[in-house]
Each structure stands twice: as structure tokens, then as C-alpha cells.
Design an enzyme around this catalytic site. Sequence first.
Site, PDB file in Angstrom:
ATOM      1  N   THR A  92      40.261  31.518  60.993  1.00  0.00           N
ATOM      2  CA  THR A  92      39.610  32.132  59.840  1.00  0.00           C
ATOM      3  C   THR A  92      39.420  33.636  60.007  1.00  0.00           C
ATOM      4  OG1 THR A  92      37.636  32.211  58.454  1.00  0.00           O
ATOM      5  CG2 THR A  92      37.297  31.476  60.724  1.00  0.00           C
ATOM      6  N   HIS A 120      45.536  37.584  52.380  1.00  0.00           N
ATOM      7  CA  HIS A 120      44.557  36.484  52.276  1.00  0.00           C
ATOM      8  C   HIS A 120      43.306  36.900  51.496  1.00  0.00           C
ATOM      9  CE1 HIS A 120      43.277  38.864  55.752  1.00  0.00           C
ATOM     10  NE2 HIS A 120      42.050  38.490  55.424  1.00  0.00           N
ATOM     11  N   TYR A 183      34.395  39.810  44.887  1.00  0.00           N
ATOM     12  CA  TYR A 183      35.852  39.975  44.996  1.00  0.00           C
ATOM     13  C   TYR A 183      36.258  41.395  44.599  1.00  0.00           C
ATOM     14  CZ  TYR A 183      40.782  39.182  43.717  1.00  0.00           C
ATOM     15  OH  TYR A 183      42.144  39.263  43.591  1.00  0.00           O
TER      16      TYR A 183
HETATM   17  N1  LIG Z   1      46.688  34.764  41.821  1.00  0.00           N
HETATM   18  C1  LIG Z   1      46.269  35.792  41.087  1.00  0.00           C
HETATM   19  O1  LIG Z   1      46.097  35.699  39.857  1.00  0.00           O
HETATM   20  C2  LIG Z   1      46.040  37.100  41.735  1.00  0.00           C
HETATM   21  C3  LIG Z   1      46.073  37.273  43.106  1.00  0.00           C
HETATM   22  N2  LIG Z   1      45.841  38.514  43.636  1.00  0.00           N
HETATM   23  C4  LIG Z   1      45.856  38.712  45.083  1.00  0.00           C
HETATM   24  O2  LIG Z   1      46.976  38.083  45.670  1.00  0.00           O
HETATM   25  C5  LIG Z   1      46.639  37.614  46.976  1.00  0.00           C
HETATM   26  C6  LIG Z   1      47.004  36.160  47.095  1.00  0.00           C
HETATM   27  O3  LIG Z   1      46.343  35.422  46.081  1.00  0.00           O
HETATM   28  P1  LIG Z   1      46.688  33.893  45.813  1.00  0.00           P
HETATM   29  O4  LIG Z   1      48.017  33.589  46.371  1.00  0.00           O
HETATM   30  O5  LIG Z   1      46.402  33.613  44.398  1.00  0.00           O
HETATM   31  O6  LIG Z   1      45.575  33.193  46.693  1.00  0.00           O
HETATM   32  P2  LIG Z   1      45.486  31.669  47.176  1.00  0.00           P
HETATM   33  O7  LIG Z   1      44.078  31.237  46.956  1.00  0.00           O
HETATM   34  O8  LIG Z   1      46.581  30.855  46.613  1.00  0.00           O
HETATM   35  O9  LIG Z   1      45.753  31.802  48.749  1.00  0.00           O
HETATM   36  C7  LIG Z   1      44.802  32.385  49.580  1.00  0.00           C
HETATM   37  C8  LIG Z   1      45.290  32.317  51.016  1.00  0.00           C
HETATM   38  O10 LIG Z   1      44.267  32.834  51.867  1.00  0.00           O
HETATM   39  C9  LIG Z   1      43.951  31.852  52.864  1.00  0.00           C
HETATM   40  N3  LIG Z   1      42.538  31.913  53.205  1.00  0.00           N
HETATM   41  C10 LIG Z   1      41.475  31.541  52.461  1.00  0.00           C
HETATM   42  N4  LIG Z   1      40.332  31.732  53.140  1.00  0.00           N
HETATM   43  C11 LIG Z   1      40.689  32.232  54.354  1.00  0.00           C
HETATM   44  C12 LIG Z   1      39.960  32.606  55.503  1.00  0.00           C
HETATM   45  N5  LIG Z   1      38.629  32.496  55.578  1.00  0.00           N
HETATM   46  N6  LIG Z   1      40.643  33.069  56.579  1.00  0.00           N
HETATM   47  C13 LIG Z   1      41.993  33.162  56.554  1.00  0.00           C
HETATM   48  N7  LIG Z   1      42.743  32.836  55.485  1.00  0.00           N
HETATM   49  C14 LIG Z   1      42.091  32.360  54.399  1.00  0.00           C
HETATM   50  C15 LIG Z   1      44.341  30.518  52.220  1.00  0.00           C
HETATM   51  O11 LIG Z   1      44.672  29.523  53.161  1.00  0.00           O
HETATM   52  P3  LIG Z   1      43.638  28.543  53.876  1.00  0.00           P
HETATM   53  O12 LIG Z   1      42.776  27.940  52.833  1.00  0.00           O
HETATM   54  O13 LIG Z   1      44.538  27.583  54.566  1.00  0.00           O
HETATM   55  O14 LIG Z   1      42.883  29.375  54.858  1.00  0.00           O
HETATM   56  C16 LIG Z   1      45.593  30.911  51.475  1.00  0.00           C
HETATM   57  O15 LIG Z   1      46.691  30.901  52.350  1.00  0.00           O
HETATM   58  C17 LIG Z   1      45.152  37.901  47.153  1.00  0.00           C
HETATM   59  O16 LIG Z   1      44.978  39.093  47.888  1.00  0.00           O
HETATM   60  C18 LIG Z   1      44.648  38.078  45.732  1.00  0.00           C
HETATM   61  O17 LIG Z   1      43.532  38.925  45.671  1.00  0.00           O
HETATM   62  C19 LIG Z   1      45.576  39.600  42.867  1.00  0.00           C
HETATM   63  C20 LIG Z   1      45.516  39.472  41.518  1.00  0.00           C
HETATM   64  C21 LIG Z   1      45.767  38.222  40.845  1.00  0.00           C
HETATM   65  C1  LIG Z   2      41.621  38.215  33.621  1.00  0.00           C
HETATM   66  C2  LIG Z   2      42.503  39.125  34.414  1.00  0.00           C
HETATM   67  C3  LIG Z   2      43.839  39.278  33.699  1.00  0.00           C
HETATM   68  C4  LIG Z   2      43.738  40.131  32.521  1.00  0.00           C
HETATM   69  C5  LIG Z   2      45.125  40.397  32.054  1.00  0.00           C
HETATM   70  O1  LIG Z   2      46.112  40.204  32.743  1.00  0.00           O
HETATM   71  N1  LIG Z   2      45.215  40.837  30.846  1.00  0.00           N
HETATM   72  C6  LIG Z   2      46.447  41.218  30.328  1.00  0.00           C
HETATM   73  C7  LIG Z   2      46.720  42.633  30.762  1.00  0.00           C
HETATM   74  S1  LIG Z   2      48.219  43.193  30.137  1.00  0.00           S
HETATM   75  O2  LIG Z   2      48.234  42.858  28.703  1.00  0.00           O
HETATM   76  O3  LIG Z   2      48.220  44.634  30.365  1.00  0.00           O
HETATM   77  O4  LIG Z   2      49.290  42.538  30.891  1.00  0.00           O
HETATM   78  C8  LIG Z   2      42.861  38.601  35.776  1.00  0.00           C
HETATM   79  C9  LIG Z   2      43.779  39.603  36.496  1.00  0.00           C
HETATM   80  C10 LIG Z   2      43.493  39.441  37.983  1.00  0.00           C
HETATM   81  C11 LIG Z   2      42.625  38.244  38.040  1.00  0.00           C
HETATM   82  C12 LIG Z   2      41.756  37.972  39.260  1.00  0.00           C
HETATM   83  C13 LIG Z   2      42.390  38.193  40.536  1.00  0.00           C
HETATM   84  O5  LIG Z   2      42.549  39.288  40.982  1.00  0.00           O
HETATM   85  C14 LIG Z   2      42.701  37.008  41.365  1.00  0.00           C
HETATM   86  C15 LIG Z   2      41.559  36.124  41.603  1.00  0.00           C
HETATM   87  C16 LIG Z   2      42.299  34.901  41.987  1.00  0.00           C
HETATM   88  C17 LIG Z   2      41.389  33.700  42.057  1.00  0.00           C
HETATM   89  O6  LIG Z   2      42.044  32.586  42.560  1.00  0.00           O
HETATM   90  C18 LIG Z   2      40.933  33.483  40.623  1.00  0.00           C
HETATM   91  C19 LIG Z   2      40.091  34.586  40.162  1.00  0.00           C
HETATM   92  C20 LIG Z   2      40.612  35.995  40.371  1.00  0.00           C
HETATM   93  C21 LIG Z   2      39.399  36.827  40.712  1.00  0.00           C
HETATM   94  C22 LIG Z   2      41.245  36.536  39.084  1.00  0.00           C
HETATM   95  C23 LIG Z   2      40.288  36.576  37.890  1.00  0.00           C
HETATM   96  C24 LIG Z   2      41.011  37.042  36.626  1.00  0.00           C
HETATM   97  C25 LIG Z   2      41.763  38.346  36.794  1.00  0.00           C
HETATM   98  C26 LIG Z   2      40.784  39.500  36.860  1.00  0.00           C
END
Ligand SMILES: NC(=O)C1=CN([C@@H]2O[C@H](COP(=O)(O)OP(=O)(O)OC[C@H]3O[C@@H](n4cnc5c(N)ncnc54)[C@H](OP(=O)(O)O)[C@@H]3O)[C@@H](O)[C@H]2O)C=CC1
Ligand SMILES: C[C@H](CCC(=O)NCCS(=O)(=O)O)[C@H]1CC[C@H]2[C@@H]3C(=O)C[C@@H]4C[C@H](O)CC[C@]4(C)[C@H]3CC[C@]12C
Length: 295
Positions: A92, A120, A183
Amino acid sequence: MALLKKCFLSALGLLLAYYFYPATDSFRPEMLQGKRVIVTGASTGIGEQIAYHLARMGAHLVVTARTEAKLKKVISECLKLGAASAHFIPGTMEDLVFAEQVVTKAGKLMGGLDMLILNHIAPVNLRFFNGDVASIRKVMDINFFSYITMTSAALPMLKVTNGSIVVVSSIAGKLITPLIADYSAAKFALDGFYSSLQKELQLMNVNISITLCILGFINTDSAVKSLSGIVENITPSPKEECAVEIIKGGALRQKVIAYPSSIYISMWNPIRTIQEYFILLTYNIDNITRNQQFS
Ligand SMILES: NC(=O)C1=CN([C@@H]2O[C@H](COP(=O)(O)OP(=O)(O)OC[C@H]3O[C@@H](n4cnc5c(N)ncnc54)[C@H](OP(=O)(O)O)[C@@H]3O)[C@@H](O)[C@H]2O)C=CC1
Ligand SMILES: C[C@H](CCC(=O)NCCS(=O)(=O)O)[C@H]1CC[C@H]2[C@@H]3C(=O)C[C@@H]4C[C@H](O)CC[C@]4(C)[C@H]3CC[C@]12C
């Protein structure tokens, strides 16, 4: 006065072009062949897809996350896809000693490091801030301090290879959205830290690139699940394509990438860019670089 206006407009044009013109170099998958890469948060979501793309490109991989069983599957898939080598280190990122050890162990396993992909995040709970400071501290440890800890441990190796750091961030680290104060705080902090470090490396002539990846809504299971019933009428972008754009940005040493490209507009802040340029002009760079060593 006319001359001043002309100079100002030319400087403005150059600054905007510098920040927003895409890299002229074009991406080739061979750029990653044989490169030694760490991917965090690689057990699922975007991190998992990054690992698969890098494997197809022939990179050496060390992946990490908490869930050992998922990591085992990821590395076995990576080896099938053509990774030069693939290892996993489970644990972790709440534990900053673990964060540092991942980098040193990975360095030993791969014989060095070319790219560190910090991806992560702690599981996200969309909710109003309820005064729970301890939980904010935990999120900051996982989503921010572990990034800095890994970066610090990786810098000496990246200096040797003229390597790259890729930081996966979010539109929520540029714009304000409710229900994700913890976040969002961590993502804004990453922007502040890595944008400043980027400038420092440049001033010290250290050839390590930092790529900040600004992402919109991506179709990972966790994001889709936690937004269901809360955010409506937006279609998430595909995680597979998102992963490719992140790798391209790192390989081309771009300062920032945005995915999907429609969110570029939210980062367009020419006043900030101009102010940052003028602030830097007030620094006595020679004096600072003479008196400080980059460790
Ligand atoms: N999906 C989205 O809409 C968006 C994502 N992002 C960014 O993209 C990146 C990836 O997001 P996404 O793929 O959706 O995330 P996920 O939730 O799918 O994956 C998160 C990863 O982090 C790991 N993780 C969680 N907790 C811990 C911990 N305590 N220590 C180590 N590893 C950990 C998880 O694995 P495990 O549980 O096995 O530890 C998993 O591999 C992030 O930085 C996120 O902020 C940004 C904007 C939008
Ligand atoms: C609600 C946000 C998206 C808004 C958006 O895309 N509008 C359209 C813009 S556009 O017309 O110019 O294309 C979400 C964008 C990023 C999301 C957050 C994020 O960073 C990832 C997290 C992932 C987690 O698993 C869920 C919540 C999140 C905080 C997520 C929340 C919604 C966003 C802010």
C-alpha cells in the site's frame, strides 16, 4: 508605445505557442522498447492498460498496487504480450517506506530506471466534507506524498538515463468540482509540486522530463461505479486510448497532455502563463544555481 505593444504581442504569441503547440516529434512504439518502467496502480483501470501497452512495445516492467492476485494476472498477460520482463511488488502507498522501497527494488530488478509512471489513487468516495481530517491526511499520503517519495527515490536513477516522470492527474486538479475535496486537494497539490519541479530541473539543466496528464472522465470500473446516479449526461472516454496518450506524452517528453482533447480548453490560462514568465524574470538564476546543487 507601438513598439512596446508589438514586443508584448510577439512575446505573448511565443509563450502561447511554447505551451500549447503539440510536440513536433512523432511517437513510435519502438521508443519504449527495452525501456525500464515502473507503473503504479497497475492492478486495474488505466494503470493496467498502460502496463499492457508498454508490454506490447517491449518494455521492462515493474507494476505495483495492493492486490497481489490481480498483479499476478497483469504480469502474466504482460509477458504474453511481449514485455522484455515483468515483475510485481504488492503493497500500500499509504506506507511511505513501501513507496520508497518499490523504487529501489525496481531499480535492482531492472538494472536502472527510464520512466516512472505515477497513477495510483485511493478509492474515491463522492461525499460532502464531514470534518474527518484523518481521512484527508490518508488520501494525501496515498495520492500525493507517496508520489513525492517515489519521485525523490527515483531522481538519481532518472538522472543517469535522462529519464521521465509521468504524473496522472485530473481535470479535478485544474477546475473545482464538489464532493471530492480530498481527491481534488491532492491533484491540485501534484500540479503545484510537479510544475515547480519541472522549472527547477530546467534551471539546473537536469534532463529529466515531467509529464502532467490531465484526464477527463474515463470508463474505468471504479469511476463509472462511483459516478453512477451522481453525474449524468457525460460519456466516459475509453481507458485503452487514454493509456496510449499517457505513454505518448511521456515518451515525447511533453510537459502536459490532456485527454480527451476537448478538455484542453479548461487548461488554457494565458494570463497565468504570462505572469509565470515575468515572475521567473525577477529571479537571480545565476546566483541561485551557483549556490545550490540539485541532489
Ligand atoms: N477514471 C477516471 O475517470 C479518471 C481517472 N483519473 C486518474 O487516473 C488514474 C487512474 O484512475 P483509475 O484507473 O480510474 O483508477 P482505479 O480505481 O481503476 O485504479 C486505482 C489503482 O490504484 C490502486 N490503489 C488503490 N489504493 C491503493 C493504495 N492504498 N496503495 C497502492 N495502490 C492503490 C488500485 O489497486 P489496488 O486496489 O489493488 O491497490 C488500482 O490499481 C488516477 O490517478 C486518477 O486520478 C483522472 C481523471 C478521471
Ligand atoms: C464530472 C467530471 C467530468 C466533467 C466532464 O468531463 N465534462 C465534460 C467536459 S468537456 O465537455 O469539455 O469534455 C469528471 C472528470 C474527472 C472526474 C473525477 C476524476 O478525476 C476521477 C475520479 C475517479 C473515481 O473513480 C471517481 C470519481 C472521480 C473523482 C471523478 C469525478 C468526476 C470527474 C470530476
